[in-house]
Design a protein around this motif. Structure first.
Motif, PDB file in Angstrom:
ATOM      1  N   MET A  20       0.840  -1.156   0.000  1.00 22.88           N
ATOM      2  CA  MET A  20       0.000   0.000   0.000  1.00 22.88           C
ATOM      3  C   MET A  20       0.893   1.229   0.000  1.00 22.88           C
ATOM      4  SD  MET A  20      -2.802   1.606   2.705  1.00 22.88           S
ATOM      5  CE  MET A  20      -2.509   0.417   3.892  1.00 22.88           C
ATOM      6  N   ILE A  21       0.519   2.205  -0.769  1.00 20.83           N
ATOM      7  CA  ILE A  21       1.192   3.506  -0.769  1.00 20.83           C
ATOM      8  C   ILE A  21       0.164   4.535  -0.355  1.00 20.83           C
ATOM      9  CG2 ILE A  21       2.325   5.270  -2.163  1.00 20.83           C
ATOM     10  CD1 ILE A  21       3.272   2.993  -3.994  1.00 20.83           C
ATOM     11  N   ARG A  22       0.467   5.251   0.727  1.00 22.82           N
ATOM     12  CA  ARG A  22      -0.375   6.360   1.176  1.00 22.82           C
ATOM     13  C   ARG A  22       0.461   7.618   1.135  1.00 22.82           C
ATOM     14  NH1 ARG A  22      -3.016   5.126   6.824  1.00 22.82           N
ATOM     15  NH2 ARG A  22      -2.558   7.332   6.872  1.00 22.82           N
ATOM     16  N   ALA A  23       0.025   8.592   0.375  1.00 23.81           N
ATOM     17  CA  ALA A  23       0.794   9.834   0.263  1.00 23.81           C
ATOM     18  C   ALA A  23      -0.095  10.935  -0.292  1.00 23.81           C
ATOM     19  CB  ALA A  23       1.986   9.635  -0.657  1.00 23.81           C
ATOM     20  N   ASP A  24       0.312  12.167  -0.015  1.00 27.17           N
ATOM     21  CA  ASP A  24      -0.340  13.294  -0.662  1.00 27.17           C
ATOM     22  C   ASP A  24       0.388  13.550  -1.986  1.00 27.17           C
ATOM     23  OD1 ASP A  24       2.042  14.462   0.099  1.00 27.17           O
ATOM     24  OD2 ASP A  24       1.143  15.891   1.484  1.00 27.17           O
ATOM     25  N   ARG A  25       0.006  14.575  -2.685  1.00 27.90           N
ATOM     26  CA  ARG A  25       0.619  14.859  -3.998  1.00 27.90           C
ATOM     27  C   ARG A  25       2.129  15.073  -3.896  1.00 27.90           C
ATOM     28  NH1 ARG A  25      -3.434  16.919  -8.029  1.00 27.90           N
ATOM     29  NH2 ARG A  25      -5.426  16.587  -6.984  1.00 27.90           N
ATOM     30  N   ALA A  26       2.557  15.810  -2.896  1.00 24.73           N
ATOM     31  CA  ALA A  26       3.994  16.068  -2.733  1.00 24.73           C
ATOM     32  C   ALA A  26       4.740  14.765  -2.469  1.00 24.73           C
ATOM     33  CB  ALA A  26       4.229  17.061  -1.600  1.00 24.73           C
ATOM     34  N   GLY A  27       4.173  13.910  -1.657  1.00 22.67           N
ATOM     35  CA  GLY A  27       4.811  12.629  -1.366  1.00 22.67           C
ATOM     36  C   GLY A  27       4.892  11.738  -2.589  1.00 22.67           C
ATOM     37  N   LEU A  28       3.831  11.708  -3.392  1.00 18.11           N
ATOM     38  CA  LEU A  28       3.856  10.912  -4.619  1.00 18.11           C
ATOM     39  C   LEU A  28       4.880  11.438  -5.612  1.00 18.11           C
ATOM     40  CD1 LEU A  28       0.033  10.311  -5.093  1.00 18.11           C
ATOM     41  CD2 LEU A  28       1.763   8.646  -4.376  1.00 18.11           C
ATOM     42  N   ARG A  29       5.014  12.747  -5.699  1.00 17.52           N
ATOM     43  CA  ARG A  29       6.034  13.321  -6.594  1.00 17.52           C
ATOM     44  C   ARG A  29       7.430  12.960  -6.117  1.00 17.52           C
ATOM     45  NH1 ARG A  29       2.734  18.137  -6.221  1.00 17.52           N
ATOM     46  NH2 ARG A  29       1.323  18.118  -7.996  1.00 17.52           N
ATOM     47  N   ALA A  30       7.666  13.033  -4.816  1.00 16.30           N
ATOM     48  CA  ALA A  30       8.986  12.679  -4.279  1.00 16.30           C
ATOM     49  C   ALA A  30       9.294  11.209  -4.556  1.00 16.30           C
ATOM     50  CB  ALA A  30       9.046  12.965  -2.783  1.00 16.30           C
ATOM     51  N   LEU A  31       8.313  10.340  -4.371  1.00 13.91           N
ATOM     52  CA  LEU A  31       8.498   8.926  -4.660  1.00 13.91           C
ATOM     53  C   LEU A  31       8.805   8.720  -6.140  1.00 13.91           C
ATOM     54  CD1 LEU A  31       8.423   5.945  -3.895  1.00 13.91           C
ATOM     55  CD2 LEU A  31       5.929   6.029  -4.188  1.00 13.91           C
ATOM     56  N   ALA A  32       8.090   9.407  -7.009  1.00 15.10           N
ATOM     57  CA  ALA A  32       8.316   9.287  -8.448  1.00 15.10           C
ATOM     58  C   ALA A  32       9.738   9.681  -8.832  1.00 15.10           C
ATOM     59  CB  ALA A  32       7.308  10.137  -9.219  1.00 15.10           C
ATOM     60  N   VAL A  33      10.253  10.739  -8.242  1.00 24.17           N
ATOM     61  CA  VAL A  33      11.616  11.179  -8.530  1.00 24.17           C
ATOM     62  C   VAL A  33      12.619  10.088  -8.144  1.00 24.17           C
ATOM     63  CG1 VAL A  33      13.415  12.828  -7.839  1.00 24.17           C
ATOM     64  CG2 VAL A  33      11.123  13.636  -8.410  1.00 24.17           C
ATOM     65  N   HIS A  34      12.442   9.500  -6.973  1.00 27.85           N
ATOM     66  CA  HIS A  34      13.344   8.434  -6.526  1.00 27.85           C
ATOM     67  C   HIS A  34      13.246   7.215  -7.441  1.00 27.85           C
ATOM     68  CE1 HIS A  34      14.979   9.902  -2.698  1.00 27.85           C
ATOM     69  NE2 HIS A  34      13.860  10.597  -2.628  1.00 27.85           N
ATOM     70  N   LEU A  35      12.032   6.822  -7.800  1.00 30.51           N
ATOM     71  CA  LEU A  35      11.853   5.649  -8.648  1.00 30.51           C
ATOM     72  C   LEU A  35      12.416   5.867 -10.046  1.00 30.51           C
ATOM     73  CD1 LEU A  35       8.277   4.511  -7.593  1.00 30.51           C
ATOM     74  CD2 LEU A  35      10.483   3.553  -6.876  1.00 30.51           C
ATOM     75  N   LEU A  36      12.251   7.052 -10.589  1.00 35.15           N
ATOM     76  CA  LEU A  36      12.833   7.345 -11.901  1.00 35.15           C
ATOM     77  C   LEU A  36      14.354   7.265 -11.860  1.00 35.15           C
ATOM     78  CD1 LEU A  36      10.540  10.249 -13.116  1.00 35.15           C
ATOM     79  CD2 LEU A  36      10.781   7.980 -14.152  1.00 35.15           C
ATOM     80  N   ALA A  37      14.956   7.769 -10.804  1.00 42.87           N
ATOM     81  CA  ALA A  37      16.415   7.697 -10.675  1.00 42.87           C
ATOM     82  C   ALA A  37      16.879   6.241 -10.592  1.00 42.87           C
ATOM     83  CB  ALA A  37      16.880   8.474  -9.448  1.00 42.87           C
ATOM     84  N   LEU A  38      16.136   5.413  -9.876  1.00 41.73           N
ATOM     85  CA  LEU A  38      16.507   4.002  -9.746  1.00 41.73           C
ATOM     86  C   LEU A  38      16.326   3.235 -11.050  1.00 41.73           C
ATOM     87  CD1 LEU A  38      14.975   3.188  -6.265  1.00 41.73           C
ATOM     88  CD2 LEU A  38      17.394   3.457  -6.827  1.00 41.73           C
ATOM     89  N   SER A  39      15.453   3.703 -11.920  1.00 37.58           N
ATOM     90  CA  SER A  39      15.186   2.997 -13.169  1.00 37.58           C
ATOM     91  C   SER A  39      16.178   3.324 -14.274  1.00 37.58           C
ATOM     92  CB  SER A  39      13.766   3.294 -13.649  1.00 37.58           C
ATOM     93  OG  SER A  39      13.665   4.626 -14.101  1.00 37.58           O
TER      94      SER A  39
END
Length: 50
Positions: free
Chosen positions: A1-20
């Motif tokens: 489960m991922i629970r986050a607001d918009r800012a949290g989802l954007r931060a997660l996306a940045v990390h995941l893109l870097a890892l990919s």
């Protein structure tokens, strides 16, 4: 489960893109502590290894 607001989802996306990225790290471990993204953010731990 991922629970986050918009800012949290954007931060997660940045990390995941870097890892990919092809030249991304083979090991990665990061803690985003409460309040690090914004005043009401929840803790997030990312751990990745090839």
């Amino acid at each position: 489960m991922i629970r986050a607001d918009r800012a949290g989802l954007r931060a997660l996306a940045v990390h995941l893109l870097a890892l990919s990225e092809p030249d991304g790290p083979t090991y990665y471990h990061a803690h985003l502590d409460p309040g690090e993204i914004d005043d009401e953010s929840m803790p997030l731990i990312l751990d990745h290894s090839d």
